[in-house]
Design a protein around this motif. Structure first.
Motif, PDB file in Angstrom:
ATOM      1  N   GLY A 189       0.778  -1.232   0.000  1.00  0.00           N
ATOM      2  CA  GLY A 189       0.000   0.000   0.000  1.00  0.00           C
ATOM      3  C   GLY A 189       0.810   1.283   0.000  1.00  0.00           C
ATOM      4  O   GLY A 189       0.240   2.361  -0.165  1.00  0.00           O
ATOM      5  N   GLN A 190       2.107   1.197   0.209  1.00  0.00           N
ATOM      6  CA  GLN A 190       2.938   2.405   0.197  1.00  0.00           C
ATOM      7  C   GLN A 190       3.261   2.819  -1.226  1.00  0.00           C
ATOM      8  O   GLN A 190       3.444   1.981  -2.106  1.00  0.00           O
ATOM      9  CB  GLN A 190       4.270   2.171   0.924  1.00  0.00           C
ATOM     10  N   VAL A 191       3.346   4.120  -1.425  1.00  0.00           N
ATOM     11  CA  VAL A 191       3.807   4.688  -2.687  1.00  0.00           C
ATOM     12  C   VAL A 191       5.074   5.472  -2.370  1.00  0.00           C
ATOM     13  O   VAL A 191       5.056   6.385  -1.551  1.00  0.00           O
ATOM     14  CB  VAL A 191       2.747   5.609  -3.320  1.00  0.00           C
TER      15      VAL A 191
ATOM     16  N   ASP B   6       8.220   4.416  -6.967  1.00  0.00           N
ATOM     17  CA  ASP B   6       7.030   4.348  -7.809  1.00  0.00           C
ATOM     18  C   ASP B   6       6.924   5.559  -8.728  1.00  0.00           C
ATOM     19  O   ASP B   6       6.392   5.456  -9.833  1.00  0.00           O
ATOM     20  CB  ASP B   6       5.773   4.276  -6.931  1.00  0.00           C
TER      21      ASP B   6
ATOM     22  N   GLY C 183      -1.975   9.935  -6.452  1.00  0.00           N
ATOM     23  CA  GLY C 183      -3.302   9.368  -6.293  1.00  0.00           C
ATOM     24  C   GLY C 183      -3.641   8.353  -7.377  1.00  0.00           C
ATOM     25  O   GLY C 183      -4.322   7.348  -7.113  1.00  0.00           O
TER      26      GLY C 183
ATOM     27  N   ARG D 112      -2.335   4.718  -6.589  1.00  0.00           N
ATOM     28  CA  ARG D 112      -2.916   3.947  -5.485  1.00  0.00           C
ATOM     29  C   ARG D 112      -4.003   3.042  -5.928  1.00  0.00           C
ATOM     30  O   ARG D 112      -4.669   3.075  -6.799  1.00  0.00           O
ATOM     31  CB  ARG D 112      -3.422   4.880  -4.409  1.00  0.00           C
TER      32      ARG D 112
END
Length: 101
Positions: free
Chosen positions: A18-20, A49, A98, A101
């Motif tokens: 879940g981390q960017v 990313d 955004g 995600r």
């Protein structure tokens, strides 16, 4: 001088679900490649990313009220661009995050 750990590559390697991971690079072109070529190589090396790349030089990048960036994915491919006030560029970067995600 002592070489330090590559913080961005280290964070990318330890990425949790879940981390960017987003990095920022100030680049100049030279006889070995353009700003974009250097940035793309850095994006591939670091593994973040998103790498927000901006050209620096005389009246570019620092000490000015505006900015221009290219956003690169982990493969070094452009995924967005933004120009304008630093606030407008920041919003564009947040929008790009955004979309990841």
């Amino acid at each position: 001088m002592v070489q330090t750990e590559d913080v961005l590559a280290g964070l990318a390697a330890l990425r949790r679900e879940g981390q960017v991971i987003v990095g920022f690079a100030a680049e100049t072109g030279d006889e070995h490649g353009s700003v974009l070529e250097h940035g793309a190589a850095k994006a591939r090396r670091k593994g973040a990313d998103l790498l927000v790349l901006n050209e620096v030089g005389e009246s570019k990048g620092f000490g000015t009220p505006t900015n221009a960036v290219v956003m690169l994915d982990a493969e070094g491919e452009p995924v967005g661009e933004a120009t304008g006030t630093k606030l407008a560029v920041a919003h564009a970067v947040l929008d790009a995050i955004g979309r990841l995600r």
